[in-house]
Write a protein that holds these residues in place. Structure first.
Motif, PDB file in Angstrom:
ATOM      1  N   ALA A  86      43.512  29.880  10.299  1.00 48.88           N
ATOM      2  CA  ALA A  86      44.028  31.089   9.647  1.00 48.88           C
ATOM      3  C   ALA A  86      45.378  31.478  10.228  1.00 48.88           C
ATOM      4  O   ALA A  86      45.661  31.258  11.398  1.00 48.88           O
ATOM      5  CB  ALA A  86      43.048  32.245   9.800  1.00 48.88           C
ATOM      6  N   LEU A  87      46.178  32.084   9.371  1.00 46.03           N
ATOM      7  CA  LEU A  87      47.493  32.611   9.726  1.00 46.03           C
ATOM      8  C   LEU A  87      47.471  34.102   9.431  1.00 46.03           C
ATOM      9  O   LEU A  87      47.034  34.515   8.360  1.00 46.03           O
ATOM     10  CB  LEU A  87      48.569  31.913   8.886  1.00 46.03           C
ATOM     11  N   VAL A  88      47.916  34.907  10.399  1.00 45.08           N
ATOM     12  CA  VAL A  88      47.911  36.357  10.251  1.00 45.08           C
ATOM     13  C   VAL A  88      49.335  36.886  10.354  1.00 45.08           C
ATOM     14  O   VAL A  88      50.058  36.559  11.298  1.00 45.08           O
ATOM     15  CB  VAL A  88      47.035  37.031  11.336  1.00 45.08           C
ATOM     16  N   GLU A  89      49.727  37.697   9.394  1.00 44.28           N
ATOM     17  CA  GLU A  89      51.033  38.365   9.398  1.00 44.28           C
ATOM     18  C   GLU A  89      50.801  39.853   9.617  1.00 44.28           C
ATOM     19  O   GLU A  89      50.063  40.494   8.864  1.00 44.28           O
ATOM     20  CB  GLU A  89      51.756  38.131   8.063  1.00 44.28           C
ATOM     21  N   CYS A  90      51.404  40.394  10.666  1.00 46.28           N
ATOM     22  CA  CYS A  90      51.269  41.810  11.005  1.00 46.28           C
ATOM     23  C   CYS A  90      52.572  42.542  10.720  1.00 46.28           C
ATOM     24  O   CYS A  90      53.658  42.055  11.066  1.00 46.28           O
ATOM     25  CB  CYS A  90      50.930  41.984  12.478  1.00 46.28           C
ATOM     26  N   GLN A  99      54.558  42.057  -2.471  1.00 46.77           N
ATOM     27  CA  GLN A  99      54.601  40.644  -2.856  1.00 46.77           C
ATOM     28  C   GLN A  99      55.517  39.873  -1.910  1.00 46.77           C
ATOM     29  O   GLN A  99      55.243  38.719  -1.567  1.00 46.77           O
ATOM     30  CB  GLN A  99      55.078  40.490  -4.304  1.00 46.77           C
ATOM     31  N   ALA A 100      56.581  40.507  -1.458  1.00 43.34           N
ATOM     32  CA  ALA A 100      57.500  39.848  -0.523  1.00 43.34           C
ATOM     33  C   ALA A 100      56.789  39.479   0.779  1.00 43.34           C
ATOM     34  O   ALA A 100      57.065  38.437   1.379  1.00 43.34           O
ATOM     35  CB  ALA A 100      58.699  40.751  -0.237  1.00 43.34           C
ATOM     36  N   THR A 101      55.852  40.324   1.222  1.00 48.69           N
ATOM     37  CA  THR A 101      55.085  40.039   2.432  1.00 48.69           C
ATOM     38  C   THR A 101      54.232  38.793   2.220  1.00 48.69           C
ATOM     39  O   THR A 101      54.165  37.916   3.080  1.00 48.69           O
ATOM     40  CB  THR A 101      54.178  41.231   2.795  1.00 48.69           C
ATOM     41  N   PHE A 102      53.583  38.711   1.046  1.00 48.70           N
ATOM     42  CA  PHE A 102      52.774  37.528   0.741  1.00 48.70           C
ATOM     43  C   PHE A 102      53.653  36.299   0.581  1.00 48.70           C
ATOM     44  O   PHE A 102      53.270  35.205   0.997  1.00 48.70           O
ATOM     45  CB  PHE A 102      51.920  37.760  -0.508  1.00 48.70           C
ATOM     46  N   ASP A 103      54.828  36.459   0.021  1.00 51.33           N
ATOM     47  CA  ASP A 103      55.756  35.329  -0.108  1.00 51.33           C
ATOM     48  C   ASP A 103      56.154  34.810   1.263  1.00 51.33           C
ATOM     49  O   ASP A 103      56.266  33.600   1.474  1.00 51.33           O
ATOM     50  CB  ASP A 103      56.994  35.735  -0.903  1.00 51.33           C
ATOM     51  N   GLN A 104      56.361  35.728   2.218  1.00 48.89           N
ATOM     52  CA  GLN A 104      56.738  35.345   3.580  1.00 48.89           C
ATOM     53  C   GLN A 104      55.633  34.509   4.227  1.00 48.89           C
ATOM     54  O   GLN A 104      55.887  33.431   4.758  1.00 48.89           O
ATOM     55  CB  GLN A 104      57.012  36.593   4.424  1.00 48.89           C
ATOM     56  N   ILE A 105      54.402  34.994   4.161  1.00 50.75           N
ATOM     57  CA  ILE A 105      53.309  34.261   4.802  1.00 50.75           C
ATOM     58  C   ILE A 105      53.031  32.949   4.067  1.00 50.75           C
ATOM     59  O   ILE A 105      52.714  31.939   4.682  1.00 50.75           O
ATOM     60  CB  ILE A 105      52.042  35.145   4.947  1.00 50.75           C
ATOM     61  N   ALA A 106      53.189  32.948   2.746  1.00 54.88           N
ATOM     62  CA  ALA A 106      52.985  31.709   1.977  1.00 54.88           C
ATOM     63  C   ALA A 106      54.032  30.667   2.355  1.00 54.88           C
ATOM     64  O   ALA A 106      53.730  29.480   2.473  1.00 54.88           O
ATOM     65  CB  ALA A 106      53.023  32.003   0.480  1.00 54.88           C
ATOM     66  N   MET A 118      45.722  36.283   6.435  1.00 52.56           N
ATOM     67  CA  MET A 118      45.470  37.721   6.560  1.00 52.56           C
ATOM     68  C   MET A 118      46.818  38.401   6.671  1.00 52.56           C
ATOM     69  O   MET A 118      47.678  37.957   7.432  1.00 52.56           O
ATOM     70  CB  MET A 118      44.635  38.022   7.801  1.00 52.56           C
ATOM     71  N   VAL A 119      46.992  39.469   5.907  1.00 58.22           N
ATOM     72  CA  VAL A 119      48.201  40.282   5.979  1.00 58.22           C
ATOM     73  C   VAL A 119      47.754  41.717   6.214  1.00 58.22           C
ATOM     74  O   VAL A 119      46.865  42.214   5.513  1.00 58.22           O
ATOM     75  CB  VAL A 119      49.031  40.194   4.670  1.00 58.22           C
TER      76      VAL A 119
END
Length: 154
Positions: A86-90, A99-106, A118-119
């Motif tokens: 798993a990768l977690v973005e805080c 959506q930009a946050t999800f684009d970053q983690i993707a 997880m964001v």
């Protein structure tokens, strides 16, 4: 610091050069306490105490290269075989998850190939599982607990 949408955890603090610092159990050192670090430390405790992930499988704030550019991920959870589970973005609590946050983690995950994402901004948490074949992610209610990992494909 702001109250977050996590269970109550006990942390160690100290004053470092007139700045508050919080002890990071994973990095084994005190880190300057920023709003994002406050969220990150809550996530670490959540993973250890609620989801039962061993500390030895959790990594915090390491550099990765995405399209030749140095980036830094917040938290990675490894599978026992060394692959990334798993990768977690805080984000800080005042940052809206977009959506930009999800684009970053993707984008990070194109390199890391984590099975779960997880964001969180500490107030709102989003979990998803990756469907690499169809290049999409599906939202979940939560990350699985560590003991349930034996049933997941590797």
């Amino acid at each position: 610091m702001q109250e977050l949408n996590f269970p109550f955890y006990t942390f160690r603090f100290k004053n470092s050069e007139n700045k508050a610092a919080i002890f990071d159990e994973i990095r084994k050192k005190f880190i300057i306490l920023t709003p994002e670090e406050w969220v990150r430390q809550h996530v670490v405790q959540y993973l250890i105490q609620e989801k039962k992930y061993p500390k030895s499988l959790i990594n915090v704030e390491k550099v990765l290269h995405v399209n030749g550019v140095r980036k830094r991920y917040d938290i990675v959870i490894y599978n026992p075989n060394g692959s990334i589970f798993a990768l977690v973005e805080c984000k800080a609590p005042h940052i809206t998850i977009s959506q930009a946050t999800f684009d970053q983690i993707a984008q990070y995950n194109m390199t890391l190939k984590a099975q779960f994402l997880m964001v969180t901004n500490g107030l709102h948490h989003f979990y998803c599982t990756m469907d690499f074949e169809n290049e999409k992610y599906d939202f979940l209610r939560a990350l699985p607990e560590y003991q349930n990992l034996n049933f997941l494909p590797k």
